[in-house]
Design a protein around this motif. Structure first.
Motif, short mmCIF file in Angstrom:
data_model
loop_
_atom_site.label_atom_id
_atom_site.label_comp_id
_atom_site.label_asym_id
_atom_site.label_seq_id
_atom_site.Cartn_x
_atom_site.Cartn_y
_atom_site.Cartn_z
N SER A 1 0.85 -1.18 0.00
CA SER A 1 0.00 0.00 0.00
C SER A 1 0.90 1.24 0.00
O SER A 1 1.85 1.33 0.77
CB SER A 1 -0.87 0.00 1.26
N TYR A 2 0.61 2.18 -0.90
CA TYR A 2 1.44 3.39 -0.99
C TYR A 2 0.82 4.55 -0.22
O TYR A 2 1.38 5.64 -0.19
CB TYR A 2 1.61 3.77 -2.47
N ARG A 3 -0.38 4.37 0.32
CA ARG A 3 -1.02 5.45 1.05
C ARG A 3 -1.39 5.03 2.44
O ARG A 3 -1.90 4.00 2.68
CB ARG A 3 -2.30 5.85 0.29
#
Length: 132
Positions: free
Chosen positions: A130-132
């Motif tokens: 997950s990048y957020r």
């Protein structure tokens, strides 16, 4: 007295078969084939014997298997029995019959379970990023 040794593998299961002149008795890990449970496994092991017909009544078979699960062991025993019968009889017809019925009776299945890798539940599945 004629005797034939044969072996086979399936996944991590290994099977060895000793075939001797006899009266058609079959032992799997010391247990007579007639009382082996579950029935599906018994039928799987009996396939090469049924195809061989009267030839199977002239020999005693002692099969041992280790490793893997019960189905893999049954498949390995089945292959080893078929190989031993073909070698004992020297019959090209029996070999062709086995290959036409199911090639796996004489040829081992090379597929193996892929090993689990790090950062995952199984061989291919990975944790999502997950990048957020």
């Amino acid at each position: 007295m004629k005797m034939v040794l044969a072996s086979a593998r399936r996944k991590t299961a290994r099977a060895r078969v000793i075939l001797r002149d006899g009266r058609g008795r079959v032992f799997v890990n010391g247990t007579p084939l007639e009382i082996l449970e579950p029935e599906v496994i018994r039928l799987k092991i009996m396939e090469p014997l049924r195809l061989a017909g009267s030839l199977a009544e002239k020999v005693d078979i002692y099969a041992e298997a280790e490793g893997g699960g019960i189905v893999s062991q049954a498949s390995a025993i089945r292959t080893a029995i078929a190989r031993a019968l073909v070698e004992w009889s020297g019959s090209e017809e029996l070999k062709k019959l086995y290959l036409a019925y199911d090639r796996r009776l004489l040829v081992e299945d090379p597929r193996q379970a892929e090993p689990k890798k790090p950062r995952g539940r199984s061989a291919r599945a990975k944790r999502q990023k997950s990048y957020r």
